[in-house]
Scaffold this active site. Structure first.
Site, PDB file in Angstrom:
ATOM      1  N   PRO A  14     -10.434   2.994   0.953  1.00 39.24           N
ATOM      2  CA  PRO A  14     -10.000   1.830   1.714  1.00 39.24           C
ATOM      3  C   PRO A  14      -8.630   1.990   2.349  1.00 39.24           C
ATOM      4  CG  PRO A  14      -9.997   1.373  -0.640  1.00 39.24           C
ATOM      5  CD  PRO A  14     -10.710   2.673  -0.447  1.00 39.24           C
ATOM      6  N   ASN A  15      -8.573   1.545   3.578  1.00 41.70           N
ATOM      7  CA  ASN A  15      -7.347   1.472   4.387  1.00 41.70           C
ATOM      8  C   ASN A  15      -6.880   2.820   4.920  1.00 41.70           C
ATOM      9  OD1 ASN A  15      -6.922  -1.404   4.169  1.00 41.70           O
ATOM     10  ND2 ASN A  15      -6.445  -1.023   2.019  1.00 41.70           N
ATOM     11  N   ARG A  71       0.794   2.698  10.498  1.00 44.42           N
ATOM     12  CA  ARG A  71       1.870   1.925   9.864  1.00 44.42           C
ATOM     13  C   ARG A  71       2.277   2.608   8.567  1.00 44.42           C
ATOM     14  NH1 ARG A  71      -2.450  -2.891   9.564  1.00 44.42           N
ATOM     15  NH2 ARG A  71      -2.817  -1.994  11.580  1.00 44.42           N
ATOM     16  N   TYR A 116       3.215   7.279   4.204  1.00 41.26           N
ATOM     17  CA  TYR A 116       2.005   8.069   4.450  1.00 41.26           C
ATOM     18  C   TYR A 116       2.122   9.042   5.621  1.00 41.26           C
ATOM     19  CZ  TYR A 116       0.088   4.599   1.251  1.00 41.26           C
ATOM     20  OH  TYR A 116      -0.138   3.800   0.157  1.00 41.26           O
ATOM     21  N   ASN A 123      -9.956  11.021  -1.887  1.00 41.00           N
ATOM     22  CA  ASN A 123      -8.823  10.104  -1.977  1.00 41.00           C
ATOM     23  C   ASN A 123      -9.431   8.711  -1.946  1.00 41.00           C
ATOM     24  OD1 ASN A 123      -6.613   8.482  -1.805  1.00 41.00           O
ATOM     25  ND2 ASN A 123      -5.647   9.573  -0.100  1.00 41.00           N
ATOM     26  N   ALA A 161      -6.769   2.797  -3.135  1.00 36.50           N
ATOM     27  CA  ALA A 161      -6.487   1.871  -4.234  1.00 36.50           C
ATOM     28  C   ALA A 161      -7.642   1.773  -5.233  1.00 36.50           C
ATOM     29  CB  ALA A 161      -6.151   0.496  -3.676  1.00 36.50           C
ATOM     30  N   GLU A 181      -9.070  15.294  -6.770  1.00 41.52           N
ATOM     31  CA  GLU A 181      -8.500  14.042  -6.253  1.00 41.52           C
ATOM     32  C   GLU A 181      -7.203  14.330  -5.502  1.00 41.52           C
ATOM     33  OE1 GLU A 181      -8.865  10.395  -8.357  1.00 41.52           O
ATOM     34  OE2 GLU A 181      -6.699  10.118  -8.454  1.00 41.52           O
ATOM     35  N   HIS A 232      -3.906  12.368  -3.475  1.00 42.96           N
ATOM     36  CA  HIS A 232      -3.144  11.212  -2.997  1.00 42.96           C
ATOM     37  C   HIS A 232      -2.052  11.731  -2.075  1.00 42.96           C
ATOM     38  CE1 HIS A 232      -5.162   8.350  -5.506  1.00 42.96           C
ATOM     39  NE2 HIS A 232      -5.092   9.232  -6.496  1.00 42.96           N
ATOM     40  N   SER A 251       0.671  10.137  -1.129  1.00 36.82           N
ATOM     41  CA  SER A 251       1.971   9.808  -1.726  1.00 36.82           C
ATOM     42  C   SER A 251       1.992  10.244  -3.191  1.00 36.82           C
ATOM     43  CB  SER A 251       2.215   8.301  -1.622  1.00 36.82           C
ATOM     44  OG  SER A 251       1.241   7.592  -2.374  1.00 36.82           O
ATOM     45  N   ARG A 279       5.770   5.683  -7.656  1.00 32.55           N
ATOM     46  CA  ARG A 279       5.643   4.378  -6.985  1.00 32.55           C
ATOM     47  C   ARG A 279       5.451   3.273  -8.038  1.00 32.55           C
ATOM     48  NH1 ARG A 279       1.559   4.727  -2.151  1.00 32.55           N
ATOM     49  NH2 ARG A 279       2.613   2.767  -1.671  1.00 32.55           N
TER      50      ARG A 279
HETATM   51  O1  CA2 Z   1      -1.165   8.029  -1.628  1.00 33.51           O
HETATM   52  C1  CA2 Z   1      -2.361   7.854  -1.420  1.00 33.51           C
HETATM   53  O2  CA2 Z   1      -3.065   8.650  -0.818  1.00 33.51           O
HETATM   54  C2  CA2 Z   1      -3.029   6.552  -1.885  1.00 33.51           C
HETATM   55  O3  CA2 Z   1      -4.326   6.875  -2.353  1.00 33.51           O
HETATM   56  C3  CA2 Z   1      -3.100   5.662  -0.671  1.00 33.51           C
HETATM   57  C4  CA2 Z   1      -3.644   4.259  -0.998  1.00 33.51           C
HETATM   58  C5  CA2 Z   1      -2.873   3.653  -2.155  1.00 33.51           C
HETATM   59  O4  CA2 Z   1      -3.457   2.407  -2.505  1.00 33.51           O
HETATM   60  C6  CA2 Z   1      -2.863   4.562  -3.366  1.00 33.51           C
HETATM   61  O5  CA2 Z   1      -2.114   3.955  -4.393  1.00 33.51           O
HETATM   62  C7  CA2 Z   1      -2.263   5.909  -3.009  1.00 33.51           C
HETATM   63  C8  CA2 Z   1      -3.461   3.317   0.183  1.00 33.51           C
HETATM   64  C9  CA2 Z   1      -4.001   3.808   1.437  1.00 33.51           C
HETATM   65  C10 CA2 Z   1      -3.524   2.880   2.517  1.00 33.51           C
HETATM   66  O6  CA2 Z   1      -3.316   3.676   3.638  1.00 33.51           O
HETATM   67  C11 CA2 Z   1      -2.565   3.153   4.625  1.00 33.51           C
HETATM   68  C12 CA2 Z   1      -2.167   4.022   5.573  1.00 33.51           C
HETATM   69  C13 CA2 Z   1      -1.400   3.591   6.598  1.00 33.51           C
HETATM   70  C14 CA2 Z   1      -1.038   2.270   6.685  1.00 33.51           C
HETATM   71  C15 CA2 Z   1      -1.443   1.401   5.738  1.00 33.51           C
HETATM   72  C16 CA2 Z   1      -2.227   1.834   4.693  1.00 33.51           C
END
Ligand code: CA2
Length: 155
Positions: A15-16, A23, A28, A80, A83, A104, A106, A108, A113
């Site tokens: 997701p996302n 953004r 990211y 990945n 969340a 897996e 990530h 970040s 965090r």
């Molecule tokens: O660090 C990562 O790859 C995460 O999996 C990214 C997830 C976050 O919930 C995990 O804790 C760590 C969030 C992805 C959201 O991606 C966005 C990218 C650009 C703008 C907004 C959200």
């Protein structure tokens, strides 16, 4: 294991992650999901593998992709789960059930965090986890998966 031309790895983004590059660049980076998918396709090709890249904002669809990876005899999964990594026992169970080697990623460093990001259910079903390398984590994950599979780089 020798690499055969039809060996495919699934690259699953949750997701996302379709918003990458639009953004939160401080967290990211500036690369888009299309950039990530190209990086994975090119890296997989380096090992004579195909990358089948999917993204979904829905937990059930990600589970379906994992089942499909098994049904199509995929060599491995790079995931990945976003969340859902921190919440989804269902994704953990799907990865465990199919026994396709999964790694897996990530973007970040989830451990640096918020505390709610420190635990990953899906990581328990993966043979390794990479966090904090930015999108280069996907490239490194494919190198790690190839090593796990015993697949050598193409000359
Ligand atoms: O660090 C990562 O790859 C995460 O999996 C990214 C997830 C976050 O919930 C995990 O804790 C760590 C969030 C992805 C959201 O991606 C966005 C990218 C650009 C703008 C907004 C959200």
């Amino acid at each position: 294991m020798a690499s055969s031309p039809d060996q495919t790895i699934y690259v699953l983004n949750g997701p996302n992650l379709n918003l990458l590059g639009t953004r939160e660049p401080e967290t990211y980076g500036h690369a888009t999901l299309a950039d990530v998918e190209k990086l994975c396709t090119d890296t997989a090709a380096h090992f004579g593998l195909k990358a089948d890249c999917r993204q979904s904002n829905r937990e059930g669809e990600l589970i379906d992709f994992i089942h499909e990876a098994h049904a199509k005899k995929a060599a491995g999964i790079v995931i990945n789960a976003g969340a859902y990594s921190h919440t989804s026992i269902a994704l953990h169970d799907a990865l465990k059930a199919v026994k396709v080697p999964a790694i897996e990623v990530h973007i970040s460093n989830i451990h640096a965090r918020e505390s709610f990001r420190h635990h990953s259910f899906t990581a328990r079903a993966a043979f390794a986890t990479l966090a904090g390398f930015g999108i280069d984590g996907y490239r490194l994950a494919i190198f790690g998966l190839a090593a796990k599979l015993g697949v050598k780089a193409k000359a």
